[in-house]
Design a protein around this motif. Structure first.
Motif, PDB file in Angstrom:
ATOM      1  N   GLU A 446       0.831  -1.211   0.000  1.00 17.88           N
ATOM      2  CA  GLU A 446       0.000   0.000   0.000  1.00 17.88           C
ATOM      3  C   GLU A 446       0.863   1.258   0.000  1.00 17.88           C
ATOM      4  O   GLU A 446       0.535   2.254  -0.632  1.00 17.88           O
ATOM      5  N   GLN A 447       1.991   1.201   0.712  1.00 16.27           N
ATOM      6  CA  GLN A 447       2.894   2.352   0.745  1.00 16.27           C
ATOM      7  C   GLN A 447       3.594   2.540  -0.590  1.00 16.27           C
ATOM      8  O   GLN A 447       3.805   3.678  -1.043  1.00 16.27           O
ATOM      9  N   LEU A 448       3.948   1.448  -1.250  1.00 14.34           N
ATOM     10  CA  LEU A 448       4.566   1.535  -2.575  1.00 14.34           C
ATOM     11  C   LEU A 448       3.643   2.224  -3.565  1.00 14.34           C
ATOM     12  O   LEU A 448       4.082   2.989  -4.429  1.00 14.34           O
ATOM     13  N   LEU A 449       2.347   1.938  -3.459  1.00 18.97           N
ATOM     14  CA  LEU A 449       1.376   2.458  -4.418  1.00 18.97           C
ATOM     15  C   LEU A 449       0.786   3.798  -3.995  1.00 18.97           C
ATOM     16  O   LEU A 449      -0.102   4.314  -4.682  1.00 18.97           O
ATOM     17  N   ASP A 450       1.247   4.334  -2.877  1.00 18.90           N
ATOM     18  CA  ASP A 450       0.726   5.618  -2.427  1.00 18.90           C
ATOM     19  C   ASP A 450       1.109   6.711  -3.424  1.00 18.90           C
ATOM     20  O   ASP A 450       2.296   6.983  -3.642  1.00 18.90           O
ATOM     21  N   ARG A 451       0.125   7.321  -4.023  1.00 20.75           N
ATOM     22  CA  ARG A 451       0.365   8.264  -5.108  1.00 20.75           C
ATOM     23  C   ARG A 451       0.544   9.695  -4.612  1.00 20.75           C
ATOM     24  O   ARG A 451       1.072  10.550  -5.336  1.00 20.75           O
ATOM     25  N   TYR A 452       0.107   9.962  -3.407  1.00 22.56           N
ATOM     26  CA  TYR A 452       0.154  11.345  -2.921  1.00 22.56           C
ATOM     27  C   TYR A 452       1.588  11.863  -2.842  1.00 22.56           C
ATOM     28  O   TYR A 452       1.913  12.915  -3.377  1.00 22.56           O
ATOM     29  N   TRP A 453       2.474  11.084  -2.176  1.00 18.80           N
ATOM     30  CA  TRP A 453       3.846  11.563  -1.986  1.00 18.80           C
ATOM     31  C   TRP A 453       4.713  11.359  -3.218  1.00 18.80           C
ATOM     32  O   TRP A 453       5.719  12.050  -3.398  1.00 18.80           O
ATOM     33  N   SER A 454       4.352  10.407  -4.073  1.00 14.36           N
ATOM     34  CA  SER A 454       5.174  10.152  -5.261  1.00 14.36           C
ATOM     35  C   SER A 454       4.797  11.053  -6.438  1.00 14.36           C
ATOM     36  O   SER A 454       5.599  11.244  -7.346  1.00 14.36           O
ATOM     37  N   HIS A 455       3.567  11.605  -6.408  1.00 13.31           N
ATOM     38  CA  HIS A 455       3.158  12.431  -7.556  1.00 13.31           C
ATOM     39  C   HIS A 455       2.447  13.729  -7.155  1.00 13.31           C
ATOM     40  O   HIS A 455       2.859  14.812  -7.565  1.00 13.31           O
ATOM     41  N   VAL A 456       1.386  13.618  -6.375  1.00 13.49           N
ATOM     42  CA  VAL A 456       0.511  14.774  -6.142  1.00 13.49           C
ATOM     43  C   VAL A 456       1.273  15.966  -5.583  1.00 13.49           C
ATOM     44  O   VAL A 456       1.126  17.094  -6.076  1.00 13.49           O
ATOM     45  N   VAL A 457       2.096  15.750  -4.562  1.00 11.13           N
ATOM     46  CA  VAL A 457       2.807  16.884  -3.955  1.00 11.13           C
ATOM     47  C   VAL A 457       3.833  17.495  -4.907  1.00 11.13           C
ATOM     48  O   VAL A 457       4.264  18.636  -4.706  1.00 11.13           O
ATOM     49  N   ASN A 458       4.228  16.745  -5.931  1.00 13.04           N
ATOM     50  CA  ASN A 458       5.224  17.239  -6.890  1.00 13.04           C
ATOM     51  C   ASN A 458       4.610  17.764  -8.177  1.00 13.04           C
ATOM     52  O   ASN A 458       5.334  18.144  -9.095  1.00 13.04           O
ATOM     53  N   CYS A 459       3.290  17.761  -8.265  1.00  4.93           N
ATOM     54  CA  CYS A 459       2.600  18.205  -9.482  1.00  4.93           C
ATOM     55  C   CYS A 459       1.690  19.376  -9.137  1.00  4.93           C
ATOM     56  O   CYS A 459       0.771  19.237  -8.327  1.00  4.93           O
ATOM     57  N   LYS A 460       1.926  20.523  -9.740  1.00  2.00           N
ATOM     58  CA  LYS A 460       1.129  21.711  -9.449  1.00  2.00           C
ATOM     59  C   LYS A 460      -0.348  21.485  -9.731  1.00  2.00           C
ATOM     60  O   LYS A 460      -1.220  21.851  -8.948  1.00  2.00           O
ATOM     61  N   SER A 461      -0.637  20.872 -10.879  1.00  2.00           N
ATOM     62  CA  SER A 461      -2.020  20.686 -11.296  1.00  2.00           C
ATOM     63  C   SER A 461      -2.758  19.741 -10.353  1.00  2.00           C
ATOM     64  O   SER A 461      -3.861  20.033  -9.888  1.00  2.00           O
ATOM     65  N   CYS A 462      -2.156  18.593 -10.055  1.00  2.00           N
ATOM     66  CA  CYS A 462      -2.809  17.603  -9.195  1.00  2.00           C
ATOM     67  C   CYS A 462      -2.892  18.090  -7.755  1.00  2.00           C
ATOM     68  O   CYS A 462      -3.875  17.810  -7.055  1.00  2.00           O
ATOM     69  N   SER A 463      -1.891  18.822  -7.285  1.00  2.00           N
ATOM     70  CA  SER A 463      -1.910  19.354  -5.928  1.00  2.00           C
ATOM     71  C   SER A 463      -3.048  20.359  -5.761  1.00  2.00           C
ATOM     72  O   SER A 463      -3.779  20.326  -4.764  1.00  2.00           O
ATOM     73  N   ALA A 464      -3.214  21.232  -6.761  1.00  2.00           N
ATOM     74  CA  ALA A 464      -4.294  22.221  -6.701  1.00  2.00           C
ATOM     75  C   ALA A 464      -5.655  21.537  -6.758  1.00  2.00           C
ATOM     76  O   ALA A 464      -6.585  21.904  -6.025  1.00  2.00           O
ATOM     77  N   ALA A 465      -5.765  20.516  -7.626  1.00  2.00           N
ATOM     78  CA  ALA A 465      -7.029  19.785  -7.735  1.00  2.00           C
ATOM     79  C   ALA A 465      -7.347  19.052  -6.438  1.00  2.00           C
ATOM     80  O   ALA A 465      -8.498  19.003  -6.001  1.00  2.00           O
ATOM     81  N   HIS A 466      -6.316  18.477  -5.812  1.00  2.00           N
ATOM     82  CA  HIS A 466      -6.509  17.753  -4.550  1.00  2.00           C
ATOM     83  C   HIS A 466      -7.035  18.687  -3.465  1.00  2.00           C
ATOM     84  O   HIS A 466      -7.960  18.341  -2.716  1.00  2.00           O
ATOM     85  N   LYS A 467      -6.476  19.884  -3.364  1.00  2.00           N
ATOM     86  CA  LYS A 467      -6.934  20.857  -2.364  1.00  2.00           C
ATOM     87  C   LYS A 467      -8.355  21.325  -2.663  1.00  2.00           C
ATOM     88  O   LYS A 467      -9.193  21.438  -1.756  1.00  2.00           O
ATOM     89  N   THR A 468      -8.632  21.584  -3.941  1.00  2.00           N
ATOM     90  CA  THR A 468      -9.966  22.052  -4.322  1.00  2.00           C
ATOM     91  C   THR A 468     -11.024  20.993  -4.065  1.00  2.00           C
ATOM     92  O   THR A 468     -12.089  21.285  -3.489  1.00  2.00           O
ATOM     93  N   LEU A 469     -10.737  19.775  -4.468  1.00  3.49           N
ATOM     94  CA  LEU A 469     -11.703  18.693  -4.267  1.00  3.49           C
ATOM     95  C   LEU A 469     -11.886  18.393  -2.783  1.00  3.49           C
ATOM     96  O   LEU A 469     -12.979  18.009  -2.346  1.00  3.49           O
ATOM     97  N   GLY A 470     -10.826  18.570  -1.997  1.00  2.65           N
ATOM     98  CA  GLY A 470     -10.946  18.392  -0.549  1.00  2.65           C
ATOM     99  C   GLY A 470     -11.887  19.418   0.057  1.00  2.65           C
ATOM    100  O   GLY A 470     -12.713  19.091   0.923  1.00  2.65           O
ATOM    101  N   ALA A 471     -11.780  20.667  -0.416  1.00  4.63           N
ATOM    102  CA  ALA A 471     -12.667  21.721   0.072  1.00  4.63           C
ATOM    103  C   ALA A 471     -14.109  21.461  -0.355  1.00  4.63           C
ATOM    104  O   ALA A 471     -15.052  21.654   0.427  1.00  4.63           O
ATOM    105  N   VAL A 472     -14.286  21.024  -1.601  1.00  6.68           N
ATOM    106  CA  VAL A 472     -15.631  20.708  -2.099  1.00  6.68           C
ATOM    107  C   VAL A 472     -16.251  19.578  -1.292  1.00  6.68           C
ATOM    108  O   VAL A 472     -17.440  19.589  -0.977  1.00  6.68           O
ATOM    109  N   GLU A 473     -15.427  18.582  -0.934  1.00  8.23           N
ATOM    110  CA  GLU A 473     -15.920  17.458  -0.125  1.00  8.23           C
ATOM    111  C   GLU A 473     -16.480  17.943   1.208  1.00  8.23           C
ATOM    112  O   GLU A 473     -17.565  17.527   1.633  1.00  8.23           O
ATOM    113  N   VAL A 474     -15.748  18.845   1.871  1.00  5.02           N
ATOM    114  CA  VAL A 474     -16.198  19.375   3.160  1.00  5.02           C
ATOM    115  C   VAL A 474     -17.485  20.161   3.001  1.00  5.02           C
ATOM    116  O   VAL A 474     -18.439  20.018   3.798  1.00  5.02           O
ATOM    117  N   VAL A 475     -17.559  21.003   1.956  1.00  9.69           N
ATOM    118  CA  VAL A 475     -18.759  21.815   1.716  1.00  9.69           C
ATOM    119  C   VAL A 475     -19.972  20.928   1.474  1.00  9.69           C
ATOM    120  O   VAL A 475     -21.058  21.166   2.031  1.00  9.69           O
TER     121      VAL A 475
END
Length: 515
Positions: A446-475
């Motif tokens: 599961e740690q090998l396949l964790d995509r957040y630290w291997s890609h999302v934090v290093n990608c501007k587009s995916c990082s922004a989308a992750h934050k936006t979708l997280g906010a939408v989820e809460v709303v």
């Protein structure tokens, strides 16, 4: 619509992937890489490649397994210098000019930061000369200098120390000492990627004048679009490169994710088939491969570049058909994979798929949409390659050709890459004295396949989308709770049954959407 077909996969991942074309070379029309007709004949030590390109469908394993003494002689003749090359760090599109970025390449910890005074990206050793604190944990100060967060020392783009807060203003100018300077690597931006030369010796300060990073025409052509992506990979540079050179694993390892050319007669569910491949030229700078309707090129040490030949006019006499064929021949695209050695058992992949058609797609579809599918494909064989690398290391990289049975032409590029490693690079990447030859321990799957630290934090587009979708989820969850509260608090006579039911259904829909 033609461009949309490039990104189509199974209904589950429709329009979410571009990386499915990684090995499906025959579905594209790429700019061919021309070769010199006067290429000298291969030496006897390279007879493997002439045998692989013959009409026989089976590769004789004897030609794959050269004697040890022969390999040693070849290595002594000409050796690839791993630390005298340009290496890519990250695409510019995924770097934030407001903060420094920590990266590891070749086992070296470096910091990448934007020098607004020189309007350029800079690469330093990630260590402050004061007490060796990581400069990547620092900040860019109000004067555009890189500031160490530990004691506030500040450095300009050349690495010169410009300010030591603890030094008395009327005392000796200790900040001018050479010992106070940060170690700066030669760096440049090439094809919208930050590259660096891994040697801080002053003689390499202007190395860009005599040696430049590899040139790829499609990435420099304004008529092409080229969305980039990057991901940290938990297996080594050698395994990453040979996996990208292997088209025959696609129907199996990526089944259901990628469309591949189907054989006339399917012998199994996945549709695997023989693949005609050969190597035309190999030298210390890499090799050129040839396959059905196209070819590929390995540019040492990092780039694997694939293309297919443009379709020829079939000449049926129809003006409309001739027009269509002309349009077809003008379409160009390429598959570019840049494989970066990070440390033993770890690498980084930077990819781009430049094309000169369907440009509008990239303008309206966010980059993170494509990255969803591309990362699904990387995930699908990640674990097995991680395990495979450990088996290779247990046997010893020098014994790869003895341990692996590669009897078909579909493995020719993989065999060619291993041959190149043996002939010019001692059989594997040379880490110098930085590391021993052992690999890091295998973490849980599961740690090998964790995509957040291997890609999302290093990608501007995916990082922004992750934050936006997280906010939408809460709303959406808050709206769901409020709607249920309203329905429960309202008296039965004050709200019609239909309205109450609608509010409850709306709340359920919001909660479901949040998930």
């Amino acid at each position: 619509m033609e461009a949309l077909k490039i990104f189509s996969v199974s209904p589950i991942y429709t329009s979410t992937t571009a990386l499915h074309t990684t090995h499906n070379f025959t579905n594209f029309h790429f700019t061919p890489i021309t070769t010199n007709k006067n290429t000298p004949k291969l030496s006897k030590s390279s007879k493997l490649f002439t045998r692989l390109s013959s009409s026989a469908s089976v590769v004789e394993t004897e030609s794959i397994d050269p004697p040890e003494s022969k390999l040693e002689t070849e290595v002594k003749e000409e050796k690839f210098d791993w630390f005298s090359q340009w290496y890519p760090l990250m695409p510019v599109c995924d770097l934030d000019t407001r903060v420094p970025h920590a990266k590891k390449v070749l086992g070296l910890d470096v910091v990448v930061w934007w020098d607004r005074n020189e309007n350029d990206w800079k690469v330093f050793l990630d260590a402050c000369p004061h007490r060796l604190a990581p400069l990547s944990e620092g900040r860019i100060d109000q004067w555009g200098r890189l500031q160490c967060v530990y004691h506030g020392w500040c450095f300009n783009g050349s690495g010169d120390c410009k300010f030591i807060p603890q030094a008395p203003p009327d005392g000796p100018p200790v900040h001018t000492s050479k010992k106070a300077c940060a170690a700066a690597y030669p760096s440049t931006v090439h094809h919208d990627i930050v590259w660096f030369w891994p040697n801080i010796d002053p003689q390499y300060k202007d190395i860009i004048k005599t040696k430049k990073p590899p040139y790829i025409p499609e990435l420099d052509d304004p008529s092409f679009t080229a969305l980039m992506g990057n991901r940290d990979i938990p297996y080594g540079y050698e395994v990453l490169l040979e996996n990208l050179m292997d088209p025959s694993h696609v129907p199996y390892a990526h089944y259901g994710l990628m469309r591949t050319k189907q054989p006339k007669v399917k012998l199994d569910r996945e549709g695997g088939r023989p693949v005609e491949m050969s190597i035309q030229k190999i030298d210390i700078n890499g090799f050129i491969g040839k396959q059905e309707l196209g070819g590929s090129k390995f540019i040492a040490p990092c780039i694997f570049y694939a293309y297919t030949e443009p379709l020829e006019n079939q000449g049926n006499g129809s003006a409309s058909s001739a027009e269509a064929n002309k349009k077809e021949k003008q379409r160009r695209a390429a598959l570019i994979f840049i494989c970066v050695p990070v440390s033993p058992g770890n690498s980084r992949l930077i990819w781009a798929f430049p094309r000169n058609f369907g440009i509008w797609i990239d303008k309206i579809v966010p980059r993170w949409i494509f990255h969803i599918g591309q990362n699904l494909i990387l995930d699908s064989d990640l674990y097995l390659l991680h395990v495979e690398e450990r088996k290779i290391m247990d046997l010893g990289p020098a014994n790869w050709q003895k341990s692996c049975f590669v009897p078909t032409k579909s493995d020719v590029l993989v065999v060619g890459f291993r041959r190149w490693l043996n002939k010019y690079a001692g059989g594997q990447f040379n880490w110098g004295r930085k590391f021993n030859k052992s690999l890091p321990p295998t973490p849980p799957r599961e740690q090998l396949l964790d995509r957040y630290w291997s890609h999302v934090v290093n990608c501007k587009s995916c990082s922004a989308a992750h934050k936006t979708l997280g906010a939408v989820e809460v709303v959406l969850q808050l709206v769901s709770i409020v709607s249920i509260g309203i329905a429960a608090a309202t008296k039965q006579n004050a709200m019609p049954a239909a309205a109450r039911t609608s509010v409850v259904l709306f709340a359920v829909a919001c909660f479901a959407a949040s998930k």
